[in-house]
Write a protein that holds these residues in place. Structure first.
Motif, PDB file in Angstrom:
ATOM      1  N   UNK A 138     -59.884  53.316  62.576  1.00 13.66           N
ATOM      2  CA  UNK A 138     -58.491  53.279  61.255  1.00 13.66           C
ATOM      3  C   UNK A 138     -57.158  54.231  62.039  1.00 13.66           C
ATOM      4  N   UNK A 139     -56.365  52.878  62.280  1.00 13.05           N
ATOM      5  CA  UNK A 139     -55.352  53.156  63.104  1.00 13.05           C
ATOM      6  C   UNK A 139     -53.711  53.413  62.561  1.00 13.05           C
ATOM      7  N   UNK A 140     -53.817  54.384  62.231  1.00 17.30           N
ATOM      8  CA  UNK A 140     -53.563  54.286  60.868  1.00 17.30           C
ATOM      9  C   UNK A 140     -52.646  55.940  60.603  1.00 17.30           C
ATOM     10  N   UNK A 157     -59.928  47.234  56.765  1.00 20.21           N
ATOM     11  CA  UNK A 157     -60.122  47.679  54.736  1.00 20.21           C
ATOM     12  C   UNK A 157     -59.227  49.072  54.016  1.00 20.21           C
ATOM     13  N   UNK A 158     -58.878  49.686  55.135  1.00 17.91           N
ATOM     14  CA  UNK A 158     -58.277  50.894  54.898  1.00 17.91           C
ATOM     15  C   UNK A 158     -56.914  50.337  55.092  1.00 17.91           C
ATOM     16  N   UNK A 159     -56.371  51.096  54.312  1.00 13.44           N
ATOM     17  CA  UNK A 159     -54.510  51.517  54.737  1.00 13.44           C
ATOM     18  C   UNK A 159     -54.041  52.909  54.612  1.00 13.44           C
ATOM     19  N   UNK A 160     -53.108  53.191  54.495  1.00 16.44           N
ATOM     20  CA  UNK A 160     -52.905  54.322  54.737  1.00 16.44           C
ATOM     21  C   UNK A 160     -52.086  54.149  52.631  1.00 16.44           C
ATOM     22  N   UNK A 161     -52.691  55.613  52.405  1.00 20.41           N
ATOM     23  CA  UNK A 161     -52.795  55.970  50.782  1.00 20.41           C
ATOM     24  C   UNK A 161     -51.786  57.015  50.616  1.00 20.41           C
ATOM     25  N   UNK A 235     -41.301  63.118  52.104  1.00 18.09           N
ATOM     26  CA  UNK A 235     -41.675  63.810  52.693  1.00 18.09           C
ATOM     27  C   UNK A 235     -42.444  64.964  51.624  1.00 18.09           C
ATOM     28  N   UNK A 236     -43.748  65.312  52.814  1.00 16.57           N
ATOM     29  CA  UNK A 236     -44.017  66.565  52.165  1.00 16.57           C
ATOM     30  C   UNK A 236     -44.440  67.749  53.056  1.00 16.57           C
ATOM     31  N   UNK A 237     -43.417  67.433  53.948  1.00 19.09           N
ATOM     32  CA  UNK A 237     -42.829  69.140  54.602  1.00 19.09           C
ATOM     33  C   UNK A 237     -41.657  68.282  55.136  1.00 19.09           C
ATOM     34  N   UNK A 238     -41.112  69.143  55.903  1.00 17.29           N
ATOM     35  CA  UNK A 238     -39.621  68.917  56.472  1.00 17.29           C
ATOM     36  C   UNK A 238     -39.834  69.003  57.950  1.00 17.29           C
ATOM     37  N   UNK A 239     -40.804  68.064  58.039  1.00 17.08           N
ATOM     38  CA  UNK A 239     -40.794  67.336  59.719  1.00 17.08           C
ATOM     39  C   UNK A 239     -40.347  66.101  59.871  1.00 17.08           C
ATOM     40  N   UNK A 240     -38.646  66.025  59.211  1.00 17.15           N
ATOM     41  CA  UNK A 240     -38.878  64.143  59.335  1.00 17.15           C
ATOM     42  C   UNK A 240     -38.929  63.286  60.394  1.00 17.15           C
ATOM     43  N   UNK A 241     -39.069  63.688  61.492  1.00 18.03           N
ATOM     44  CA  UNK A 241     -39.784  62.546  62.151  1.00 18.03           C
ATOM     45  C   UNK A 241     -41.353  62.423  62.727  1.00 18.03           C
ATOM     46  N   UNK A 242     -42.342  62.903  61.753  1.00 18.02           N
ATOM     47  CA  UNK A 242     -43.230  62.924  61.713  1.00 18.02           C
ATOM     48  C   UNK A 242     -43.790  61.866  60.835  1.00 18.02           C
ATOM     49  N   UNK A 243     -44.974  60.536  60.775  1.00 13.61           N
ATOM     50  CA  UNK A 243     -45.118  59.997  60.317  1.00 13.61           C
ATOM     51  C   UNK A 243     -46.134  60.375  59.192  1.00 13.61           C
ATOM     52  N   UNK A 244     -47.303  61.488  59.748  1.00 11.52           N
ATOM     53  CA  UNK A 244     -47.830  62.493  58.903  1.00 11.52           C
ATOM     54  C   UNK A 244     -47.036  63.274  58.108  1.00 11.52           C
ATOM     55  N   UNK A 245     -46.140  63.417  57.830  1.00 16.24           N
ATOM     56  CA  UNK A 245     -44.982  64.048  56.937  1.00 16.24           C
ATOM     57  C   UNK A 245     -44.694  62.802  56.103  1.00 16.24           C
ATOM     58  N   UNK A 246     -44.334  62.018  56.687  1.00 17.90           N
ATOM     59  CA  UNK A 246     -43.606  61.237  55.425  1.00 17.90           C
ATOM     60  C   UNK A 246     -44.394  60.840  54.454  1.00 17.90           C
ATOM     61  N   UNK A 247     -43.993  60.494  53.246  1.00 19.53           N
ATOM     62  CA  UNK A 247     -45.195  60.149  52.047  1.00 19.53           C
ATOM     63  C   UNK A 247     -44.479  58.589  51.800  1.00 19.53           C
ATOM     64  N   UNK A 248     -42.450  58.483  51.582  1.00 15.61           N
ATOM     65  CA  UNK A 248     -43.116  57.012  50.983  1.00 15.61           C
ATOM     66  C   UNK A 248     -41.561  56.930  51.589  1.00 15.61           C
ATOM     67  N   UNK A 249     -41.158  55.481  51.930  1.00 13.16           N
ATOM     68  CA  UNK A 249     -39.871  55.264  52.591  1.00 13.16           C
ATOM     69  C   UNK A 249     -39.019  53.643  52.361  1.00 13.16           C
ATOM     70  N   UNK A 250     -38.308  53.452  51.801  1.00  8.48           N
ATOM     71  CA  UNK A 250     -37.348  52.465  51.499  1.00  8.48           C
ATOM     72  C   UNK A 250     -36.304  52.230  52.751  1.00  8.48           C
ATOM     73  N   UNK A 262     -40.126  56.083  62.168  1.00  5.04           N
ATOM     74  CA  UNK A 262     -41.435  56.855  60.898  1.00  5.04           C
ATOM     75  C   UNK A 262     -42.505  55.941  59.708  1.00  5.04           C
ATOM     76  N   UNK A 263     -41.667  55.651  59.488  1.00  5.50           N
ATOM     77  CA  UNK A 263     -42.454  54.137  58.736  1.00  5.50           C
ATOM     78  C   UNK A 263     -42.537  53.268  59.389  1.00  5.50           C
ATOM     79  N   UNK A 264     -42.371  52.762  59.987  1.00  2.00           N
ATOM     80  CA  UNK A 264     -42.968  52.064  60.463  1.00  2.00           C
ATOM     81  C   UNK A 264     -44.302  52.190  61.647  1.00  2.00           C
ATOM     82  N   UNK A 265     -44.228  53.702  62.250  1.00  2.15           N
ATOM     83  CA  UNK A 265     -45.186  54.576  62.653  1.00  2.15           C
ATOM     84  C   UNK A 265     -46.283  54.844  61.421  1.00  2.15           C
ATOM     85  N   UNK A 266     -46.304  55.206  60.773  1.00  2.00           N
ATOM     86  CA  UNK A 266     -46.887  55.152  59.679  1.00  2.00           C
ATOM     87  C   UNK A 266     -47.455  54.005  58.524  1.00  2.00           C
TER      88      UNK A 266
END
Length: 384
Positions: A138-140, A157-161, A235-250, A262-266
């Motif tokens: 899984x490369x997400x 069959x796996x997605x980021x949730x 974000x779930x932390x203030x690491x705003x350049x981190x895809x792991x920290x990002x929860x959602x984006x528009x 960041x959202x694309x990387x996520x």
């Protein structure tokens, strides 16, 4: 001879019923969050399945399900979230679900996944089981959710949730609604809003500390949004350049804002795309879908009631009819694909039925926008 034939037939039928029951009673991994060691199991079958004797395996750590939850079985469609007593690596790991503690046995393995890289310890068992392809992973960004119906296997069959997502946003009033789409309570105090270069922690804007499953909260944001053209990241932390920290984006109005990459990387946004409808915005998905296709205008209608236009047939593969009742003026018709590219613009007589030839358009979702002196409205059209 006849008696032996009947016995053999009966035995074969019994064996077939056992196999069918096994196929229909299928417990799989539904979600996994390696950061919180949270695992959700779901019964995708049609009969109750005991799970107390199941085992978690993250080589070289193992734990029996009965030691982690009091839930002894799952009914069809039922799922249970389990706080795993074995730890997962966020960036690179594997997880196997077994019906016994024979961890090298493909017969004992019920489900498997690996992320970050391939060739983990139990990959070969999953390959022998026929539920995983060698050298795939899984490369997400985690957490992960299974997107299949129970019969499909493999990394694709796996997605980021994300449990908590943006459900509504009104840039004119700086109002943001968050909703918990998961089956467990999620703390949100440490979440952050990001509208580059402005940031704010959720705890500074609301006294609500967590969201129960299905719960939604509206927050008056202390950071401002541009109505016509902007972006917003959760974000779930203030690491705003981190895809792991990002929860959602528009992003809306245009593409290529600061946090788009960041959202694309996520894996939750397509590069170069943006919401191309009038604000305020509303998420129309169920929590597992991402991108501009799942955002619409929150207001029911930007026109007066008598100005509502109709699209038919929808979907269509040849002709799209557009009709607006009770209006005798002219307007402008604009059609955009989901990359935000304008594919059609023309004048339209709002008192007549306009026929648009869509036979040469690519299949997919389009946004149809009509503007006049009385306002504007955008609707979705599917080209088949």
């Amino acid at each position: 001879m006849k008696k032996n034939y009947q016995l053999k037939t009966t035995a074969l039928l019994a064996l077939a019923l056992i196999c069918l029951s096994s196929l229909n009673a299928q417990v799989r991994i539904a979600k996994l969050d390696p950061a919180s060691n949270s695992v959700t199991l779901k019964n995708y079958g049609t009969s109750n399945v005991p799970i107390s004797g199941y085992w978690f395996c993250n080589f070289p750590a193992y734990a029996q399900v009965s030691s982690m939850t009091s839930v002894a079985s799952l009914d069809p469609g039922e799922e249970v979230n389990i706080a795993s007593s074995i730890n997962f690596a966020v960036a690179d790991g594997e997880f196997g679900l077994y019906n016994t503690n024979s961890f090298g046995s493909s017969a004992a393995m019920e489900d498997y996944m690996q992320w970050g890289s391939a060739n983990h310890q139990r990959e070969s068992v999953a390959v022998a089981k026929g539920i995983w392809v060698a050298n795939t992973f899984i490369d997400l960004a985690p957490p992960f959710a299974y997107s299949g119906t129970g019969s499909q296997n493999g990394a694709d069959q796996w997605i980021t949730f994300r449990s908590v997502r943006i459900s509504k946003l009104d840039p004119a009033t700086n109002s943001v609604s968050l909703k918990n789409y998961s089956s467990t309570t999620v703390p949100i105090s440490n979440y952050w809003f990001c509208n580059f270069p402005a940031y704010a922690q959720v705890s500074s804007m609301t006294t609500t500390t967590s969201l129960a499953p299905g719960e939604e909260i509206n927050i008056s944001s202390s950071i401002n949004f541009a109505v016509a053209d902007g972006e917003f990241g959760l974000y779930n932390t203030n690491s705003f350049g981190s895809a792991t920290a990002m929860e959602d984006y528009i992003q809306w109005g245009s593409a290529n804002h600061q946090r788009e990459s960041v959202a694309v990387a996520k894996g939750i946004w397509d590069s170069g795309t943006f919401i191309n409808v009038a604000p305020p915005f509303e998420y129309t998905g169920n929590g597992s879908q991402d991108g501009v296709a799942f955002w619409s205008t929150l207001s029911i209608n930007s026109f007066e009631q008598q100005n509502r236009f109709e699209l038919y047939p929808n979907p269509s593969n040849t002709t799209l009819n557009i009709q607006l009742q009770g209006q005798n003026s002219n307007g402008t018709l604009q059609v955009y694909d989901m990359l935000g590219k304008q594919v059609l613009v023309q004048s339209i007589s709002l008192s007549e039925v306009s026929k648009i030839d869509v036979s040469t358009w690519n299949n997919g979702l389009y946004l149809v926008k009509i503007s006049s002196d009385n306002g504007e409205e955008t609707k979705r059209f599917i080209k088949q």
